[in-house]
Scaffold this motif. Structure first.
Motif, PDB file in Angstrom:
ATOM      1  N   ALA A 112      37.199  75.513  -0.221  1.00 29.55           N
ATOM      2  CA  ALA A 112      37.724  74.625  -1.257  1.00 29.55           C
ATOM      3  C   ALA A 112      37.327  73.206  -0.880  1.00 29.55           C
ATOM      4  O   ALA A 112      37.940  72.605  -0.016  1.00 29.55           O
ATOM      5  CB  ALA A 112      39.238  74.764  -1.357  1.00 29.55           C
ATOM      6  N   CYS A 141      40.856  73.725  -5.877  1.00 30.79           N
ATOM      7  CA  CYS A 141      42.156  74.153  -5.351  1.00 30.79           C
ATOM      8  C   CYS A 141      43.109  74.650  -6.435  1.00 30.79           C
ATOM      9  O   CYS A 141      44.214  75.098  -6.112  1.00 30.79           O
ATOM     10  CB  CYS A 141      42.804  73.003  -4.582  1.00 30.79           C
ATOM     11  N   ILE A 148      44.231  78.197  -5.967  1.00 31.44           N
ATOM     12  CA  ILE A 148      45.018  78.210  -4.729  1.00 31.44           C
ATOM     13  C   ILE A 148      46.414  77.655  -5.012  1.00 31.44           C
ATOM     14  O   ILE A 148      47.422  78.219  -4.584  1.00 31.44           O
ATOM     15  CB  ILE A 148      44.314  77.389  -3.635  1.00 31.44           C
ATOM     16  N   ASP A 149      46.474  76.557  -5.767  1.00 34.23           N
ATOM     17  CA  ASP A 149      47.754  75.962  -6.146  1.00 34.23           C
ATOM     18  C   ASP A 149      48.638  76.977  -6.872  1.00 34.23           C
ATOM     19  O   ASP A 149      49.830  77.086  -6.593  1.00 34.23           O
ATOM     20  CB  ASP A 149      47.551  74.749  -7.063  1.00 34.23           C
ATOM     21  N   SER A 161      51.063  72.179  -5.634  1.00 35.64           N
ATOM     22  CA  SER A 161      49.763  71.515  -5.565  1.00 35.64           C
ATOM     23  C   SER A 161      49.437  71.134  -4.127  1.00 35.64           C
ATOM     24  O   SER A 161      50.292  70.643  -3.397  1.00 35.64           O
ATOM     25  CB  SER A 161      49.768  70.226  -6.404  1.00 35.64           C
ATOM     26  N   ILE A 162      48.194  71.376  -3.755  1.00 39.45           N
ATOM     27  CA  ILE A 162      47.734  70.976  -2.427  1.00 39.45           C
ATOM     28  C   ILE A 162      47.626  69.456  -2.397  1.00 39.45           C
ATOM     29  O   ILE A 162      47.231  68.826  -3.366  1.00 39.45           O
ATOM     30  CB  ILE A 162      46.379  71.628  -2.103  1.00 39.45           C
ATOM     31  N   HIS A 215      45.355  72.465   4.475  1.00 42.31           N
ATOM     32  CA  HIS A 215      44.491  73.391   5.204  1.00 42.31           C
ATOM     33  C   HIS A 215      44.877  73.414   6.689  1.00 42.31           C
ATOM     34  O   HIS A 215      45.301  72.403   7.228  1.00 42.31           O
ATOM     35  CB  HIS A 215      43.031  72.944   5.112  1.00 42.31           C
ATOM     36  N   ASN A 269      38.705  74.820   5.526  1.00 42.71           N
ATOM     37  CA  ASN A 269      38.947  74.871   4.082  1.00 42.71           C
ATOM     38  C   ASN A 269      38.814  76.259   3.454  1.00 42.71           C
ATOM     39  O   ASN A 269      38.647  76.385   2.255  1.00 42.71           O
ATOM     40  CB  ASN A 269      38.044  73.872   3.363  1.00 42.71           C
ATOM     41  N   SER A 305      44.666  78.000   3.058  1.00 47.71           N
ATOM     42  CA  SER A 305      45.632  76.950   2.736  1.00 47.71           C
ATOM     43  C   SER A 305      47.016  77.438   3.107  1.00 47.71           C
ATOM     44  O   SER A 305      47.324  78.629   2.998  1.00 47.71           O
ATOM     45  CB  SER A 305      45.571  76.598   1.244  1.00 47.71           C
TER      46      SER A 305
END
Length: 177
Positions: free
Chosen positions: A40, A46, A49-50, A56-57, A145, A149, A152
């Protein structure tokens, strides 16, 4: 993508700096969730992933002054715009720019795209000042991270501020962007 609790059972093929991150978190008794994914490199990458993590990252920026004598790791919400002028005024530094990858690797043992607050555990000489946007601290959880990356982590923001950062011996400066 699948959500896991804690460190991976099988660490084969994982970088030593990632394993060192899990060792550090586990030594502090930090509870965290983990998702493995393709690299990412951007906040846009992301988004899935979020969704998996349910938050949220954090956006992490590696900055320095023009003379390359002061270095900063800035944490801010992923959707927040960064204006160097606003930050420069708050921390009393003229002309901030993005720090060179070789400084990030030397001080934090992190390569571009993998920047994380957890890299400060590698900054034993405290070359990098941690800056945290106040909005990051308003959320009950944060994501970052583990110094690479392709994974997460989600953890309590309170664990970050009360256990992780003090153990890394970095005093954060809270900013408003």
């Amino acid at each position: 993508m699948e959500l896991y609790n804690g460190r991976p059972e099988n660490t084969e093929g994982r970088l030593e700096k990632e394993i060192r991150t899990y060792d550090f978190l586990d030594s502090l008794g930090i509870t965290y969730e983990r998702v493995d994914h393709e690299p990412a490199m951007t906040i846009e990458a992301c988004e899935e992933i979020d969704r998996t993590l349910g938050i949220s990252i954090c956006k992490n920026l590696f900055l320095c002054n023009r003379q390359e004598t002061n270095f900063y790791l800035l944490m801010l919400p992923g959707d927040k715009k960064f204006r160097t002028k606003d930050l420069s005024a708050q921390i009393g530094s003229a002309r901030l720019s993005f720090g060179k990858p070789e400084y990030m690797e030397r001080f934090l043992d992190i390569t571009p795209g993998s920047l994380s607050v957890l890299g400060l555990m590698n900054d034993k000489d405290q070359n990098v000042q941690l800056l945290i946007d106040e909005d990051v601290l308003k959320e009950p959880f944060m994501a970052c991270h583990p110094c690479i990356n392709t994974t997460s982590l989600k953890m309590k923001t309170e664990d970050l501020t009360k256990k992780i950062i003090p153990e890394m011996k970095h005093t954060p400066v809270i900013v408003r962007l």
